[in-house]
Design an enzyme around this catalytic site. Structure first.
Site, PDB file in Angstrom:
ATOM      1  N   GLU A  40       0.852  -1.199   0.000  1.00  0.00           N
ATOM      2  CA  GLU A  40       0.000   0.000   0.000  1.00  0.00           C
ATOM      3  C   GLU A  40       0.883   1.243   0.000  1.00  0.00           C
ATOM      4  OE1 GLU A  40      -2.969  -0.405  -1.173  1.00  0.00           O
ATOM      5  OE2 GLU A  40      -3.590  -1.863   0.341  1.00  0.00           O
ATOM      6  N   HIS A  41       0.526   2.215  -0.811  1.00  0.00           N
ATOM      7  CA  HIS A  41       1.266   3.484  -0.942  1.00  0.00           C
ATOM      8  C   HIS A  41       2.699   3.256  -1.447  1.00  0.00           C
ATOM      9  CE1 HIS A  41      -1.843   6.123   0.789  1.00  0.00           C
ATOM     10  NE2 HIS A  41      -2.181   5.037   1.460  1.00  0.00           N
TER      11      HIS A  41
ATOM     12  N   GLY B 147     -17.060   3.932  -2.548  1.00  0.00           N
ATOM     13  CA  GLY B 147     -16.437   4.389  -1.309  1.00  0.00           C
ATOM     14  C   GLY B 147     -16.010   3.277  -0.368  1.00  0.00           C
ATOM     15  N   ALA B 148     -15.927   2.053  -0.873  1.00  0.00           N
ATOM     16  CA  ALA B 148     -15.531   0.932  -0.009  1.00  0.00           C
ATOM     17  C   ALA B 148     -14.054   0.590  -0.186  1.00  0.00           C
ATOM     18  CB  ALA B 148     -16.397  -0.287  -0.307  1.00  0.00           C
TER      19      ALA B 148
ATOM     20  N   SER C  27     -13.711   4.198  -8.697  1.00  0.00           N
ATOM     21  CA  SER C  27     -13.378   5.295  -9.614  1.00  0.00           C
ATOM     22  C   SER C  27     -12.412   4.824 -10.702  1.00  0.00           C
ATOM     23  CB  SER C  27     -12.831   6.508  -8.867  1.00  0.00           C
ATOM     24  OG  SER C  27     -11.678   6.170  -8.148  1.00  0.00           O
TER      25      SER C  27
ATOM     26  N   GLU D  84      -7.561  10.661 -13.228  1.00  0.00           N
ATOM     27  CA  GLU D  84      -7.765  10.820 -11.779  1.00  0.00           C
ATOM     28  C   GLU D  84      -6.944  12.011 -11.259  1.00  0.00           C
ATOM     29  OE1 GLU D  84      -9.361   8.008  -9.907  1.00  0.00           O
ATOM     30  OE2 GLU D  84      -9.213   9.056  -8.006  1.00  0.00           O
TER      31      GLU D  84
ATOM     32  N   ASP E  32      -4.455   0.736  -9.132  1.00  0.00           N
ATOM     33  CA  ASP E  32      -5.879   0.406  -9.288  1.00  0.00           C
ATOM     34  C   ASP E  32      -6.254   0.224 -10.753  1.00  0.00           C
ATOM     35  OD1 ASP E  32      -5.690   0.977  -6.623  1.00  0.00           O
ATOM     36  OD2 ASP E  32      -6.824   2.844  -6.718  1.00  0.00           O
TER      37      ASP E  32
END
Ligand code: GLA
Length: 385
Positions: free
Chosen positions: A34-35, A121-122, A127, A159, A171
């Site tokens: 992540e990140h 939003g989960a 998006s 985005e 993503d």
């Protein structure tokens, strides 16, 4: 799943003509990493069996007509006037059109109907799925000849420019390039990748949705990215070959970043260590050592929460709770953070009972519903009619 016949019917009702193409692009999960994507690092995501669906058809003029089923709302503009709009959902589509135009490709007007079953939003990247469904469908409809990696990059830049989040490539890449039953080990710098079978043996993936979406998520996200870039600038004063945290070692941080700013140091160190966890977790997955994979996930959560500081009370509560449950070998927050889902590796057949056990306690504590989501690793973007 949304049936092709349903999409076609709704397009016909909304636009009074027949669509020329139906396509879908899925949401994603991420096992670990992540990140790391915007730091040129490694991730381990895959597309899931929840997607955004579009039906498209060319028009004889330069108008773009959009209709979003989720909002029961239409939106019209002209190809010569593509700019960010007040209508939030339209921006993810307009941003993609803008990116296509930026690449010098000619479009005519079109109608586009959009629907989906990726929970919004989960943290399942609805998006990115919108951007990729639109990019993929327009690429096919107008014969634009972009390859799949370019479609992912178009979505990412859409985005950045029309949604204001300086996201990495994970993503969109997962949405477009995943393979059923596999995860992608992606090198976010070179975009080289490997499809690794997602074989969990006696275990399965269960997502627990906090039902929290914090509004600070996009500004905090951009802030973390800036801290990482600051760290790289400081390191490169002495080590000019270091272009991203991917190239950096903790010793360089100790020397060049720690004396300047403790927070920047902690954030950068997290990224370097998370990349190492991705490699360890992926190796564990390949040899079927699921408890070791789970252990890396728990470690990742701890670091995301205490060092990178992108978790929230609700996510921490869920991960802490399942730590004591024997049937859960690993869990962590997933995605950008500040809400969304935790991803849990759970002994097969126990997911629902565990969610049912936690739900009332969670409700009591946060006054929020807890929802278990079961997903399968699925294929990336495809034409469905
Ligand atoms: C969001 C972004 C991704 C990635 C994750 C965190 O989902 O869109 O690019 O940075 O957060 O790993």
């Amino acid at each position: 799943m949304i049936a092709s016949s349903q999409l076609k019917k709704r397009y016909e009702e909304v636009f009074g003509s027949t669509p020329q193409l139906l396509a879908k692009s899925p949401g994603r999960i991420n096992i670990i990493g992540e990140h790391t994507d915007y730091n040129g690092g490694f991730v381990l995501p895959t597309a899931i069996d929840r997607a955004i669906y579009v039906a498209v058809g060319k028009r004889n003029d330069e108008q773009i007509h959009l209709y979003a089923e989720d909002f029961q709302q239409d939106f019209e503009t002209n190809l010569n006037q593509i700019k960010p709009s007040e209508v939030n959902w339209a921006n993810y589509i307009l941003g993609v059109v803008h990116q296509i135009q930026e690449r010098g490709k000619a479009l005519s007007g079109f109608n586009l109907y959009i629907d989906g079953d990726v929970p919004l939003g989960a943290g399942l990247s609805s998006s990115a799925a919108v951007e990729c469904a639109v990019g993929f469908a327009l690429n096919e409809l107008f014969g634009l000849s972009f390859d799949r990696k370019e479609i992912a990059q178009i979505g990412q830049l859409a985005e950045h420019t029309f949604a204001g989040v300086k996201c990495g490539i994970m993503d969109q890449f997962a949405s477009v390039l995943s393979k059923k039953g596999h995860v992608i080990k992606l090198d976010c710098r070179s975009l080289d990748y490997e499809h690794v079978p997602l074989e969990l043996g006696d275990y399965e993936i269960v997502l627990l949705n906090t039902n929290v979406k914090h509004s600070l998520a996009s500004s905090a996200y951009n802030n973390r990215r800036e801290l990482c870039e600051q760290g790289v600038r400081w390191i490169s004063e002495k080590y000019p070959k270091v272009q991203s945290l991917r190239d950096a070692a903790v010793a360089m941080l100790d020397e060049m970043v720690k004396p300047k700013d403790a927070d920047t140091y902690t954030k950068c160190k997290y990224v370097i260590e998370e990349n190492e966890r991705v490699h360890r977790a992926c190796e564990a997955l390949k040899r079927g050592d699921i408890p070791e994979l789970g252990k890396q996930m728990f470690l990742a959560h701890q670091a995301l929460s205490k060092e990178y500081e992108v978790s929230c009370e609700e996510l921490d509560f869920l991960v802490d709770y399942v730590r004591q449950i024997l049937e859960v070998v690993g869990a962590r927050m997933m995605g950008g953070g500040f809400g969304g889902c935790t991803i849990n590796i759970v002994k097969k057949g126990y997911g629902k009972a565990i969610a049912d056990q936690i739900a009332p306690i969670y409700k009591d504590r946060f006054n929020l519903d807890l929802e278990a989501i079961f997903v399968k690793a699925d294929e990336g973007s495809s034409v469905i009619g």
